[in-house]
Design an enzyme around this catalytic site. Structure first.
Site, PDB file in Angstrom:
ATOM      1  N   GLY A  46       0.810  -1.217   0.000  1.00  0.00           N
ATOM      2  CA  GLY A  46       0.000   0.000   0.000  1.00  0.00           C
ATOM      3  C   GLY A  46       0.840   1.262   0.000  1.00  0.00           C
ATOM      4  O   GLY A  46       0.552   2.210   0.726  1.00  0.00           O
ATOM      5  N   SER A  98       1.431   3.483  -2.476  1.00  0.00           N
ATOM      6  CA  SER A  98       1.195   4.485  -3.519  1.00  0.00           C
ATOM      7  C   SER A  98       0.983   5.877  -2.940  1.00  0.00           C
ATOM      8  O   SER A  98       1.202   6.879  -3.626  1.00  0.00           O
ATOM      9  CB  SER A  98      -0.021   4.089  -4.371  1.00  0.00           C
ATOM     10  OG  SER A  98      -1.204   4.076  -3.583  1.00  0.00           O
ATOM     11  N   SER A  99       0.546   5.950  -1.676  1.00  0.00           N
ATOM     12  CA  SER A  99       0.267   7.250  -1.069  1.00  0.00           C
ATOM     13  C   SER A  99       0.284   7.107   0.448  1.00  0.00           C
ATOM     14  O   SER A  99       0.511   6.016   0.986  1.00  0.00           O
ATOM     15  CB  SER A  99      -1.098   7.784  -1.535  1.00  0.00           C
ATOM     16  OG  SER A  99      -2.134   6.887  -1.138  1.00  0.00           O
ATOM     17  N   GLY A 100       0.022   8.209   1.148  1.00  0.00           N
ATOM     18  CA  GLY A 100      -0.127   8.175   2.594  1.00  0.00           C
ATOM     19  C   GLY A 100       1.091   7.665   3.336  1.00  0.00           C
ATOM     20  O   GLY A 100       2.234   7.899   2.938  1.00  0.00           O
ATOM     21  N   ASP A 133      -0.648  -6.288  -5.737  1.00  0.00           N
ATOM     22  CA  ASP A 133      -2.045  -6.162  -5.342  1.00  0.00           C
ATOM     23  C   ASP A 133      -2.281  -7.129  -4.193  1.00  0.00           C
ATOM     24  O   ASP A 133      -2.297  -8.349  -4.383  1.00  0.00           O
ATOM     25  CB  ASP A 133      -2.948  -6.496  -6.526  1.00  0.00           C
ATOM     26  CG  ASP A 133      -4.431  -6.378  -6.192  1.00  0.00           C
ATOM     27  OD1 ASP A 133      -4.775  -6.169  -5.015  1.00  0.00           O
ATOM     28  OD2 ASP A 133      -5.254  -6.503  -7.126  1.00  0.00           O
ATOM     29  N   SER A 175      -0.946  -0.577  12.483  1.00  0.00           N
ATOM     30  CA  SER A 175      -2.244  -0.801  13.105  1.00  0.00           C
ATOM     31  C   SER A 175      -3.003   0.514  13.198  1.00  0.00           C
ATOM     32  O   SER A 175      -2.883   1.380  12.329  1.00  0.00           O
ATOM     33  CB  SER A 175      -2.035  -1.436  14.488  1.00  0.00           C
ATOM     34  OG  SER A 175      -3.252  -1.744  15.103  1.00  0.00           O
ATOM     35  N   TYR A 229     -14.239  -0.407   9.421  1.00  0.00           N
ATOM     36  CA  TYR A 229     -12.788  -0.207   9.356  1.00  0.00           C
ATOM     37  C   TYR A 229     -12.135  -0.549  10.694  1.00  0.00           C
ATOM     38  O   TYR A 229     -11.117  -1.241  10.748  1.00  0.00           O
ATOM     39  CB  TYR A 229     -12.489   1.242   8.964  1.00  0.00           C
ATOM     40  CG  TYR A 229     -11.021   1.603   9.015  1.00  0.00           C
ATOM     41  CD1 TYR A 229     -10.132   1.112   8.066  1.00  0.00           C
ATOM     42  CD2 TYR A 229     -10.527   2.451  10.007  1.00  0.00           C
ATOM     43  CE1 TYR A 229      -8.782   1.447   8.113  1.00  0.00           C
ATOM     44  CE2 TYR A 229      -9.184   2.794  10.055  1.00  0.00           C
ATOM     45  CZ  TYR A 229      -8.317   2.289   9.113  1.00  0.00           C
ATOM     46  OH  TYR A 229      -6.990   2.621   9.159  1.00  0.00           O
ATOM     47  N   ALA A 238     -13.183  -2.573  13.002  1.00  0.00           N
ATOM     48  CA  ALA A 238     -13.222  -4.014  13.230  1.00  0.00           C
ATOM     49  C   ALA A 238     -12.120  -4.721  12.447  1.00  0.00           C
ATOM     50  O   ALA A 238     -11.474  -5.655  12.954  1.00  0.00           O
ATOM     51  CB  ALA A 238     -14.588  -4.570  12.842  1.00  0.00           C
ATOM     52  N   LYS A 253      -9.212  -3.397  11.419  1.00  0.00           N
ATOM     53  CA  LYS A 253      -7.909  -3.077  12.001  1.00  0.00           C
ATOM     54  C   LYS A 253      -7.690  -3.861  13.292  1.00  0.00           C
ATOM     55  O   LYS A 253      -6.561  -4.282  13.596  1.00  0.00           O
ATOM     56  CB  LYS A 253      -7.788  -1.577  12.262  1.00  0.00           C
ATOM     57  CG  LYS A 253      -7.801  -0.714  11.020  1.00  0.00           C
ATOM     58  CD  LYS A 253      -6.712  -1.094  10.014  1.00  0.00           C
ATOM     59  CE  LYS A 253      -5.326  -0.681  10.434  1.00  0.00           C
ATOM     60  NZ  LYS A 253      -4.328  -0.887   9.352  1.00  0.00           N
ATOM     61  N   PHE A 297      -4.773  10.637  11.843  1.00  0.00           N
ATOM     62  CA  PHE A 297      -4.165  11.698  11.048  1.00  0.00           C
ATOM     63  C   PHE A 297      -5.156  12.077   9.943  1.00  0.00           C
ATOM     64  O   PHE A 297      -5.425  11.283   9.042  1.00  0.00           O
ATOM     65  CB  PHE A 297      -2.844  11.233  10.444  1.00  0.00           C
ATOM     66  CG  PHE A 297      -1.720  11.155  11.438  1.00  0.00           C
ATOM     67  CD1 PHE A 297      -0.808  12.199  11.550  1.00  0.00           C
ATOM     68  CD2 PHE A 297      -1.581  10.059  12.274  1.00  0.00           C
ATOM     69  CE1 PHE A 297       0.230  12.137  12.463  1.00  0.00           C
ATOM     70  CE2 PHE A 297      -0.555   9.980  13.195  1.00  0.00           C
ATOM     71  CZ  PHE A 297       0.349  11.024  13.291  1.00  0.00           C
TER      72      PHE A 297
END
Length: 299
Positions: free
Chosen positions: A9, A11-13, A64, A142, A157, A159, A161, A190
């Protein structure tokens, strides 16, 4: 020492920030992302440009996490090129927002697939080489929602995590005797610098959603606004990526089991401290204290 790092994951953030932070630290970083030839082509190109401009080794790779074939192909390519994976960062995830009842079971299953089953796919591909090498580090990104204060309308979401965090806890003990360390990184809410809130999905049952709107009008937006209002000015998502880079830089055997980065302070760290202490005490009571830390593997 330069490590071979895989981030899901990315690609961003948090993922993209972590990829750059670790590349800047001198590691060989594979930034996993899907659709590198189409939707995420600009992000893949940005990673390549960053690598050239800063003289670091940052590589976008098609990965993916919802496809075992994609995961296996990416991991096998990395192992073919380097013969090892030293650090695996489970970062991929997706958020949804809305009244819980309005989400179908299928939507919850899809969310669980992205946030939880994805880690199992990647682990089954990457862990054998790490275990057989007798060393390595698995970092799980997490969420404070697992144990902290939880506003409504984010339950699917939260649940997912929580399930991922529970997997991380068990994996930590099961990998210790193989010499593979675990660090659970727990970011708070954030509201900028990541794509969680901006790209959050919604429920598919619009009729039920509309009914809830009669009693909870505008709650989704209110939650985001109130979380943003609690965030200290100048708080950057790079706090998380910087902490991950710090953990990777620590000597093997000295990485923290869990760290919390929560500018809002929703109480998660206090609850985690108790839960982690109980875990330590229980494993000690049943004679499994050696599972609390890695040990050198010579066989």
């Amino acid at each position: 020492m330069s490590n071979i790092v895989v981030i899901t994951g990315a690609s961003s953030g948090f993922g993209a920030l972590t990829a750059r932070a670790l590349a800047d630290a001198g590691h060989v970083v594979y930034a996993g992302m899907r659709r590198t030839a189409t939707r995420n082509a600009p992000q893949a190109e940005a990673a390549s440009d960053y690598s050239k401009e800063h003289g670091v080794d940052l590589r976008a790779i098609e990965l993916d996490v919802t496809s075992q074939d994609s995961v296996d192909t990416a991991v096998h390519r990395i192992l073919d090129e380097h013969g090892r994976i030293d650090v695996l960062v489970h970062n991929a995830g997706h958020m949804v927002a809305g009244p819980t009842e309005a989400f179908t079971p299928e939507q919850l299953a899809d969310l669980y697939d992205v946030n939880v089953l994805s880690t199992q796919r990647v682990n089954r591909a990457a862990l054998p080489s790490m275990r057989h090498a007798g060393r390595g580090l698995v970092i799980w990104v997490s969420s404070t929602s697992v144990k902290g204060g939880t506003p409504p309308y984010l339950a699917p979401y939260f649940a997912a995590k929580a399930a991922m965090d529970s997997l991380a806890v068990s994996y930590a003990a099961e990998l210790a005797r193989w010499g593979v360390e675990t660090s659970i990184v727990v970011p708070g809410a954030f509201t900028s610098g990541t794509n969680h809130f901006a790209h959050a999905g919604g429920p598919s049952d619009h009729e039920v959603e509309a009914e809830y709107e009669t009693r909870y009008a505008g709650l989704v937006g209110q939650v985001g606004e109130k979380l943003a209002a609690l965030t200290p000015e100048g708080t950057e998502a790079s706090l998380v990526s910087d902490e991950i880079a710090r953990i990777v830089a620590l000597p093997a055997g000295r990485r923290p089991y869990r760290v919390t980065i929560d500018p809002i302070d929703d109480g998660s760290e206090a609850v985690s401290d108790v839960a982690d202490r109980i875990r330590r005490d229980f494993l000690t009571r049943v004679g499994l204290a050696d599972l609390l830390a890695v040990r050198p593997v010579n066989d």
